[in-house]
Scaffold this motif. Structure first.
Motif, PDB file in Angstrom:
ATOM      1  N   ILE A  44      91.814  19.570   8.337  1.00  0.00           N
ATOM      2  CA  ILE A  44      91.769  18.950   9.667  1.00  0.00           C
ATOM      3  C   ILE A  44      92.632  19.731  10.663  1.00  0.00           C
ATOM      4  N   ASP A  96      93.231   7.921  12.824  1.00  0.00           N
ATOM      5  CA  ASP A  96      91.914   7.422  13.260  1.00  0.00           C
ATOM      6  C   ASP A  96      91.524   8.063  14.590  1.00  0.00           C
ATOM      7  N   LYS A 127      90.563  11.742  14.153  1.00  0.00           N
ATOM      8  CA  LYS A 127      89.190  11.892  13.652  1.00  0.00           C
ATOM      9  C   LYS A 127      88.173  11.528  14.735  1.00  0.00           C
ATOM     10  N   PHE A 149      87.549  15.122   5.634  1.00  0.00           N
ATOM     11  CA  PHE A 149      88.525  16.158   5.957  1.00  0.00           C
ATOM     12  C   PHE A 149      89.640  16.122   4.930  1.00  0.00           C
ATOM     13  N   ASP A 159      93.465  15.817   4.823  1.00  0.00           N
ATOM     14  CA  ASP A 159      94.564  15.443   5.722  1.00  0.00           C
ATOM     15  C   ASP A 159      95.840  15.239   4.905  1.00  0.00           C
TER      16      ASP A 159
END
Ligand code: SF4
Length: 486
Positions: free
Chosen positions: A254, A436, A439, A449, A451
């Motif tokens: 990410i 959140d 994303k 992803f 993360d």
């Protein structure tokens, strides 16, 4: 934080490709500045040139004219596993089979010692994880190519790569074929492009990021899928999935969106610059503040700062000037030296700052040296208030998948709460974008992803005894928090 390598490959029958490869790795210079190299084949012989330094330092006109051939791979390196010296510059070459093979690697393997043993390397002999992969491939020669048209390395790759664990995007070549491979999680990007649009000579290209295609006039075709091998040669492009369905789990890093990739790169069909602006917009909604000016920590914080300014309707302004001639020349040994390095690199614009309430946007806080020094400089220059806004969540875990991060003990967010960080950094307020919202800003709906550096959820097992995982206060053998994915 430093990205750990850019890879590039080109197959263009009838064309000299050394200059195209130079342009390709030049476009990927941001992914590694310690060494650069390329391997070129004329169909019979592979020639490798590599050295320490930037692409433009390693290759000059004379070197490029001597590299004749229609098939090449190129590499820019920053070391995460293995020291920064000539032996570890890539491409790695092994003289096996008809004319040998060459390998360029972006990523980090996670079980290097076991793999080195399997390659018959004595402990301590392998100089990097890429060296281990080259050793494993060489040990598996002669390969059993599933189709003779695929080149002699194809069967070897299919036998060896499914045994590897960790992060890898490889470009490889033998005398006649170009190969691209992505690990089953797709941690690091790798895309396929096509030469031959608009009347140009035809060929195929592989690159870590799409701008390396743009600069040589290649059209983007697609990203390689996680776990995919592409074989490129006289009979065209063939794709093979190297991993079972249940082993494939799309987890692009990410942080490619947050920081590593070029802003003009497209990943999952999304331009990185736009995603970074949206991170700033969502940050403004999530953490508003009364202020007179929004500014960025240049340069990676600029798109998010523009997004914050647009969403908050607070004017955007420049508060820091970056010395653009500063490159990576040495590793700063201690905190004070790193602080001096920040002051060499960034200097405040006093007239823009004095008496103002500032929103200062950066993409991440890792070790904190940069942002703490920036806050101090802005206050010295007369800022009335400094509100820090970070366009990613707190970075609390080290990366094992190809990014050079500090140990957990050195990561600010591993040992401090947000109020503690605010006080330590000397800011009036501090807020991080939520995962959140990160994303949502990227907008790649339904795509997974990695993360792990934000959550501690590692998609591929990491060595729990590794000192990099210890936070301040951890007792030997006992980690603070959980590693839920392990
Ligand atoms: S741990 Fe972080 S930096 Fe490493 S691959 Fe995952 S998201 Fe990227």
């Amino acid at each position: 934080m430093k990205e750990a390598c850019g890879v590039f490959g080109v197959y263009a029958p009838g064309q000299p490709v050394a200059r195209l490869t130079f342009d390709g790795i030049y476009a990927l210079q941001h992914r590694g500045q310690e060494s650069a190299g390329m391997a070129v084949s004329d169909g019979e012989t592979i020639t490798v040139v590599k050295d320490m330094g930037l692409v433009a330092t390693v290759f000059d006109e004379r070197t490029l004219s001597a590299l004749q051939g229609h098939l090449a791979i190129g590499h820019t390196r920053y070391s995460t596993h293995g020291s920064s010296d000539w032996r570890n510059a890539q491409p790695a070459y092994r003289a096996v089979g008809r004319a040998g093979f060459a390998l360029g690697h972006n990523g980090n393997l996670t079980e290097t010692d076991t793999l080195a043993e399997r390659a018959g390397m004595l402990p301590g002999v392998a100089t990097s994880d890429s060296d281990v992969v080259a050793g494993l491939l060489a040990a598996a020669y002669p390969g059993t190519a599933s189709d003779p048209a695929d080149g002699e390395l194809a069967g070897v790759i299919q036998a060896v790569v499914p045994e590897l664990a960790g992060a890898f995007s490889f470009v490889l070549m033998d005398a006649t074929h170009l190969y691209g491979v992505r690990d089953p999680h797709g941690f690091r990007p790798l895309c396929l492009g096509r030469l031959g649009e608009a009347g140009r000579p035809a060929g195929w290209v592989l690159a870590s990021e799409s701008p390396a295609l743009d600069v040589i006039g290649a059209a983007f075709v697609r990203e390689l899928s996680p776990g995919e091998l592409v074989v490129i040669g006289p009979s065209g492009v063939r794709s093979v999935q190297l991993f079972a369905e249940d082993q494939v789990d799309d987890r692009l890093c990410i942080f490619e969106f947050v920081y590593f990739a070029r802003p003009d790169t497209r990943l999952h069909g999304i331009e990185v610059h736009g995603a970074r602006r949206r991170m700033g917009e969502l940050l403004a909604r999530q953490a508003p503040v009364d202020a007179d000016m929004v500014m960025a920590v240049p340069e990676s914080g600029v798109p998010a700062a523009e997004g914050y300014a647009k969403e908050s309707a607070i004017p955007y302004g420049q508060g820091l000037v970056k010395n653009r001639y500063i490159g990576r020349t040495f590793i700063d040994p201690d905190h004070q030296a790193r602080e001096r390095a920040v002051r060499r690199k960034l200097n405040p614009l006093r007239d823009n700052i004095e008496g103002k309430r500032l929103v200062v946007v950066d993409d991440s806080i890792v070790r904190s040296t940069t942002i703490r020094t920036v806050v101090a400089m802005l206050r010295e220059a007369g800022a009335a208030e400094v509100h820090l806004r970070v366009s990613s969540p707190p970075f609390a875990w080290p990366c094992f998948y190809g990014i050079d991060t500090p140990t957990r003990a050195e990561l600010l967010a591993a040992s401090m709460t947000v109020p503690e960080m605010t006080a330590y950094l000397g800011a009036d307020s501090l807020a991080f974008l939520t995962l959140d919202n990160l994303k949502a800003a990227i907008g790649a709906g339904g795509v997974g992803f990695c993360d792990a550096c934000l959550t501690g959820e590692y998609p591929v097992s990491v060595p729990l005894a590794d000192d990099r995982l210890r936070a301040p206060g951890d007792r030997p053998g006992v980690l603070q928090g959980a590693l839920p994915g392990v």
